[in-house]
Design a protein around this motif. Sequence first.
Motif, short mmCIF file in Angstrom:
data_model
loop_
_atom_site.label_atom_id
_atom_site.label_comp_id
_atom_site.label_asym_id
_atom_site.label_seq_id
_atom_site.Cartn_x
_atom_site.Cartn_y
_atom_site.Cartn_z
N HIS A 48 57.93 -6.96 98.18
CA HIS A 48 56.92 -6.68 97.16
C HIS A 48 56.99 -7.76 96.08
CE1 HIS A 48 57.52 -2.21 98.37
NE2 HIS A 48 56.62 -2.79 99.14
N GLU B 175 53.98 -2.01 103.12
CA GLU B 175 53.26 -3.24 102.77
C GLU B 175 52.67 -3.11 101.36
OE1 GLU B 175 53.32 -5.97 104.61
OE2 GLU B 175 54.67 -4.80 105.87
N GLU C 137 49.76 -3.58 100.12
CA GLU C 137 48.45 -2.90 100.02
C GLU C 137 48.64 -1.38 100.01
OE1 GLU C 137 49.13 -5.43 101.99
OE2 GLU C 137 47.78 -7.00 101.28
N GLU C 138 49.59 -0.88 100.84
CA GLU C 138 49.86 0.57 100.86
C GLU C 138 50.52 1.00 99.55
OE1 GLU C 138 51.67 2.12 104.74
OE2 GLU C 138 52.30 0.02 104.61
N GLY D 136 50.25 -0.28 96.67
CA GLY D 136 49.31 -0.35 95.55
C GLY D 136 48.62 0.97 95.29
N HIS D 137 48.39 1.76 96.36
CA HIS D 137 47.70 3.05 96.19
C HIS D 137 48.62 4.12 95.60
CE1 HIS D 137 44.16 1.60 98.16
NE2 HIS D 137 44.86 1.20 99.21
N LEU E 192 46.63 -6.71 93.10
CA LEU E 192 46.31 -5.62 94.04
C LEU E 192 46.30 -4.29 93.31
CD1 LEU E 192 48.65 -6.47 97.06
CD2 LEU E 192 46.21 -6.94 96.83
N ARG F 65 50.04 -10.12 96.45
CA ARG F 65 50.21 -10.18 97.91
C ARG F 65 51.52 -10.84 98.33
NH1 ARG F 65 45.01 -11.69 97.43
NH2 ARG F 65 45.61 -13.89 97.50
#
Length: 324
Positions: A188, A233, A235-236, A238-239, A269, A285
């Motif tokens: 990360h 990851e 992107e995951e 970030g949520h 992100l 990223r």
Amino acid sequence: MREVRASAPGKVNLTLRVGAPTPDGYHPLVTVFEALNLRETVTVRTSKTPGVRVETIAYLPDGSIDEATTRAMADVDPQTHLAVRAARVLQRLAAAGPWASTAAGLSIRVDKRVPVAGGMAGGSADAAAALVACNELWELGLGDEQLQAIGRSLGADVPACLAGGIALGTGRGDHMSVLRDGDEEGRHHWVMLLSHEGLSTPEVFREFDRVDAAGAPALAEPAPEEVAALCGEPEELGHCLVNDLQAPALRLRPELAETIGAAKDAGALAVTLSGSGPTVAALVRDAEHARALADALSEAPTVARAIPTHGPACGARIESTEAI
Ligand SMILES: C[C@@](CO)(OP(=O)(O)O)[C@H](O)COP(=O)(O)OP(=O)(O)OC[C@H]1O[C@@H](n2ccc(N)nc2=O)[C@H](O)[C@@H]1O
Ligand SMILES: Nc1ncnc2c1ncn2[C@@H]1O[C@H](COP(=O)(O)OP(=O)(O)O)[C@@H](O)[C@H]1O
């Protein structure tokens, strides 16, 4: 004479859920920490002069000395310096052991890379590194559980700095279970956006009590799929970022909303407050994205400094042991 050098990581809270305060004024927390590769180094050395002395030198990300922070740390009362407080606890144990003759005098040098009063646990990392270093210096043989218990008595963030990796903190945020080990590479990438002025942790909790505590939902530990996303990851991840102290901190420091907005506009992100702030953590990223975002945001009016870093990093560890 012996010298031991240890290091410990700063942190960002990936999630920070806060409950209503208990009668002692502390808050129950469910929080997931990620250790960052911004590390504090603590060097302890036996000394013929009785007492504990500390010298702290702070560094900028380019490795040059941060004169202003170094001067500010020289003004911290040595009795309250977290590295000294940690060393004193182990010094009392050493006084009863084979190193008793050398336990009376100790000099500590702290090389500081974690910003002060930024919600990144720099002081707690100093305590964690000092515990690990003194355990080795005086051959106390304390295990992880014992160090965790001593760490907890020094501050709520100290156990996370000892553990490293990605770790769930419950209780006061100080009872740890490691969800993923740290390593050198990190998966990360972050840009830590520093404010011009620090923010007091108790003040942020008080503001939470004033407005948010009454509506605070019951605390629940993350479900397995959330744990997978937190360790997965970017992107995951970030949520999943959430911080119940963000709203109170923003009421105290409205300009932090500008920093958060600027980071989103620059292509982060996801963006969250680090712990009780005021540092804002922008998730990116990869290392290249981190450098580009740090360059883009370093001139933003509400940003004092933009520091690229990554996690999850290893917990407190010995770096070297020398006879001198
Ligand atoms: C908010 C967090 C999130 O990780 O970190 P920071 O953002 O400060 O780094 C921590 O809970 C802070 O950890 P740390 O700074 O070590 O806390 P401590 O020294 O033990 O406590 C400082 C003050 O924070 C408040 N505090 C801390 C922990 C907790 N569970 N409830 C609280 O109410 C109390 O007012 C306490 O007097
Ligand atoms: N070793 C230390 N490093 C930094 N701050 C310390 C230390 N020991 C005591 N302090 C005091 O604790 C305050 C905040 O500590 P720090 O760990 O840097 O921030 P935070 O709790 O926001 O993560 C500082 O303003 C300072 O007065």
